[in-house]
Structure formats: structure tokens, C-alpha cells
Design a protein around this motif. Structure first.
Motif, PDB file in Angstrom:
ATOM      1  N   MET A  57       0.846  -1.185   0.000  1.00  0.00           N
ATOM      2  CA  MET A  57       0.000   0.000   0.000  1.00  0.00           C
ATOM      3  C   MET A  57       0.887   1.242   0.000  1.00  0.00           C
ATOM      4  O   MET A  57       1.772   1.381   0.835  1.00  0.00           O
ATOM      5  CB  MET A  57      -0.890  -0.047   1.236  1.00  0.00           C
ATOM      6  N   PRO A  58       0.657   2.180  -0.942  1.00  0.00           N
ATOM      7  CA  PRO A  58       1.499   3.376  -0.997  1.00  0.00           C
ATOM      8  C   PRO A  58       1.254   4.275   0.206  1.00  0.00           C
ATOM      9  O   PRO A  58       0.166   4.320   0.772  1.00  0.00           O
ATOM     10  CB  PRO A  58       1.058   4.068  -2.285  1.00  0.00           C
ATOM     11  N   GLU A  59       2.319   4.995   0.579  1.00  0.00           N
ATOM     12  CA  GLU A  59       2.207   5.934   1.689  1.00  0.00           C
ATOM     13  C   GLU A  59       1.297   7.085   1.319  1.00  0.00           C
ATOM     14  O   GLU A  59       1.280   7.533   0.177  1.00  0.00           O
ATOM     15  CB  GLU A  59       3.587   6.507   2.030  1.00  0.00           C
ATOM     16  N   GLN A  60       0.557   7.572   2.305  1.00  0.00           N
ATOM     17  CA  GLN A  60      -0.309   8.716   2.063  1.00  0.00           C
ATOM     18  C   GLN A  60       0.537   9.979   1.990  1.00  0.00           C
ATOM     19  O   GLN A  60       1.460  10.170   2.771  1.00  0.00           O
ATOM     20  CB  GLN A  60      -1.340   8.850   3.173  1.00  0.00           C
ATOM     21  N   GLU A  61       0.205  10.815   1.050  1.00  0.00           N
ATOM     22  CA  GLU A  61       0.928  12.063   0.855  1.00  0.00           C
ATOM     23  C   GLU A  61       0.627  13.018   2.018  1.00  0.00           C
ATOM     24  O   GLU A  61      -0.498  13.095   2.484  1.00  0.00           O
ATOM     25  CB  GLU A  61       0.472  12.636  -0.484  1.00  0.00           C
ATOM     26  N   PRO A  62       1.634  13.754   2.492  1.00  0.00           N
ATOM     27  CA  PRO A  62       1.386  14.726   3.564  1.00  0.00           C
ATOM     28  C   PRO A  62       0.448  15.837   3.087  1.00  0.00           C
ATOM     29  O   PRO A  62       0.431  16.193   1.912  1.00  0.00           O
ATOM     30  CB  PRO A  62       2.766  15.309   3.874  1.00  0.00           C
ATOM     31  N   ASP A  63      -0.333  16.386   4.006  1.00  0.00           N
ATOM     32  CA  ASP A  63      -1.280  17.450   3.663  1.00  0.00           C
ATOM     33  C   ASP A  63      -0.589  18.638   3.017  1.00  0.00           C
ATOM     34  O   ASP A  63      -1.104  19.231   2.073  1.00  0.00           O
ATOM     35  CB  ASP A  63      -2.028  17.921   4.910  1.00  0.00           C
ATOM     36  N   TRP A  64       0.597  19.013   3.520  1.00  0.00           N
ATOM     37  CA  TRP A  64       1.286  20.180   2.984  1.00  0.00           C
ATOM     38  C   TRP A  64       1.663  19.979   1.523  1.00  0.00           C
ATOM     39  O   TRP A  64       1.678  20.928   0.751  1.00  0.00           O
ATOM     40  CB  TRP A  64       2.530  20.526   3.806  1.00  0.00           C
ATOM     41  N   SER A  65       1.914  18.735   1.131  1.00  0.00           N
ATOM     42  CA  SER A  65       2.303  18.462  -0.253  1.00  0.00           C
ATOM     43  C   SER A  65       1.147  18.738  -1.217  1.00  0.00           C
ATOM     44  O   SER A  65       1.328  19.366  -2.261  1.00  0.00           O
ATOM     45  CB  SER A  65       2.767  17.012  -0.375  1.00  0.00           C
ATOM     46  N   ALA A  66      -0.039  18.287  -0.846  1.00  0.00           N
ATOM     47  CA  ALA A  66      -1.208  18.529  -1.686  1.00  0.00           C
ATOM     48  C   ALA A  66      -1.530  20.022  -1.739  1.00  0.00           C
ATOM     49  O   ALA A  66      -1.880  20.556  -2.798  1.00  0.00           O
ATOM     50  CB  ALA A  66      -2.408  17.740  -1.164  1.00  0.00           C
ATOM     51  N   LEU A  67      -1.402  20.698  -0.604  1.00  0.00           N
ATOM     52  CA  LEU A  67      -1.668  22.135  -0.566  1.00  0.00           C
ATOM     53  C   LEU A  67      -0.674  22.897  -1.432  1.00  0.00           C
ATOM     54  O   LEU A  67      -1.026  23.840  -2.141  1.00  0.00           O
ATOM     55  CB  LEU A  67      -1.616  22.658   0.870  1.00  0.00           C
ATOM     56  N   ARG A  68       0.569  22.476  -1.377  1.00  0.00           N
ATOM     57  CA  ARG A  68       1.621  23.127  -2.174  1.00  0.00           C
ATOM     58  C   ARG A  68       1.368  22.937  -3.665  1.00  0.00           C
ATOM     59  O   ARG A  68       1.484  23.865  -4.453  1.00  0.00           O
ATOM     60  CB  ARG A  68       2.970  22.523  -1.769  1.00  0.00           C
ATOM     61  N   ARG A  69       1.011  21.692  -4.039  1.00  0.00           N
ATOM     62  CA  ARG A  69       0.728  21.391  -5.448  1.00  0.00           C
ATOM     63  C   ARG A  69      -0.454  22.232  -5.930  1.00  0.00           C
ATOM     64  O   ARG A  69      -0.440  22.788  -7.027  1.00  0.00           O
ATOM     65  CB  ARG A  69       0.446  19.903  -5.620  1.00  0.00           C
ATOM     66  N   ARG A  70      -1.485  22.372  -5.098  1.00  0.00           N
ATOM     67  CA  ARG A  70      -2.653  23.169  -5.456  1.00  0.00           C
ATOM     68  C   ARG A  70      -2.274  24.640  -5.634  1.00  0.00           C
ATOM     69  O   ARG A  70      -2.713  25.297  -6.583  1.00  0.00           O
ATOM     70  CB  ARG A  70      -3.728  23.024  -4.380  1.00  0.00           C
ATOM     71  N   ALA A  71      -1.443  25.158  -4.742  1.00  0.00           N
ATOM     72  CA  ALA A  71      -1.033  26.571  -4.824  1.00  0.00           C
ATOM     73  C   ALA A  71      -0.241  26.834  -6.102  1.00  0.00           C
ATOM     74  O   ALA A  71      -0.452  27.844  -6.781  1.00  0.00           O
ATOM     75  CB  ALA A  71      -0.208  26.950  -3.594  1.00  0.00           C
ATOM     76  N   ILE A  72       0.664  25.936  -6.440  1.00  0.00           N
ATOM     77  CA  ILE A  72       1.455  26.097  -7.665  1.00  0.00           C
ATOM     78  C   ILE A  72       0.541  26.049  -8.884  1.00  0.00           C
ATOM     79  O   ILE A  72       0.661  26.866  -9.804  1.00  0.00           O
ATOM     80  CB  ILE A  72       2.573  25.034  -7.742  1.00  0.00           C
ATOM     81  N   GLY A  73      -0.388  25.103  -8.904  1.00  0.00           N
ATOM     82  CA  GLY A  73      -1.320  25.003 -10.027  1.00  0.00           C
ATOM     83  C   GLY A  73      -2.162  26.249 -10.197  1.00  0.00           C
ATOM     84  O   GLY A  73      -2.379  26.723 -11.318  1.00  0.00           O
ATOM     85  N   GLU A  74      -2.620  26.798  -9.081  1.00  0.00           N
ATOM     86  CA  GLU A  74      -3.427  28.024  -9.138  1.00  0.00           C
ATOM     87  C   GLU A  74      -2.611  29.196  -9.663  1.00  0.00           C
ATOM     88  O   GLU A  74      -3.108  30.027 -10.422  1.00  0.00           O
ATOM     89  CB  GLU A  74      -3.994  28.347  -7.759  1.00  0.00           C
TER      90      GLU A  74
END
Length: 94
Positions: A1-18
């Protein structure tokens, strides 16, 4: 089972995309036009802007060059830059 991504990583990816989407729209470019300029398909731009995928550093550099902004504008959350004046050769105000 893959490790769950940290919350900050998803937030960072979203900020860059925006930020990519905001600058692209400010420059009045379509996803297709930006994709063509940097040599990827439109789906890649869509995935980055909607935080489905992380763009690698080399792609972020190409995106910043294509949008004529400093790389830091796309990746540094602490910067607030007036896009009407932002160009690669100018340093953003902190």
C-alpha cells in the motif's frame, strides 16, 4: 500500500497550479498555447493547474520562461506580485 501524501504536499501542489493558471490567464494564453510553447500536451497543463500532478522543476522553469515571470512567482507562497508588472528580469517586492 502506498504511503499517504502529507497534507502540505497537496496544498503546495494546489497553490502552484493556481499560480500557473492565474498567470496564464493574465497573459491571455490558453492551456493549448502554453502546452505548445513548452512542448507538452494540453492535458499536462490541465493536470498541473488542477493539482492532479506535480510539474518537475525543468517544466516549472519552462513554464516561468513561457509566461515571462520569475520562477519564484510560481513556487514561493510568500510572494504577492502585481502581474501587470512582473517580468523575469524584475525582482518581486517582498
Amino acid at each position: 500500500m502506498p504511503e499517504q501524501e502529507p497534507d502540505w504536499s497537496a496544498l503546495r501542489r494546489r497553490a502552484i497550479g493556481e499560480r500557473i493558471r492565474t498567470v496564464r490567464r493574465h497573459r491571455e494564453l490558453t492551456q493549448e498555447q502554453l502546452a505548445h510553447t513548452i512542448g507538452v500536451d494540453r492535458r499536462s497543463i490541465h493536470r498541473w493547474e488542477t493539482a492532479q500532478r506535480d510539474p518537475v522543476l525543468s517544466m516549472l522553469i519552462l513554464i516561468a520562461d513561457a509566461l515571462d515571470v520569475p520562477l519564484t512567482l510560481l513556487v514561493d507562497n510568500s510572494l504577492e506580485v502585481d502581474l501587470r508588472q512582473a517580468r523575469r528580469d524584475e525582482r518581486p517586492q517582498r
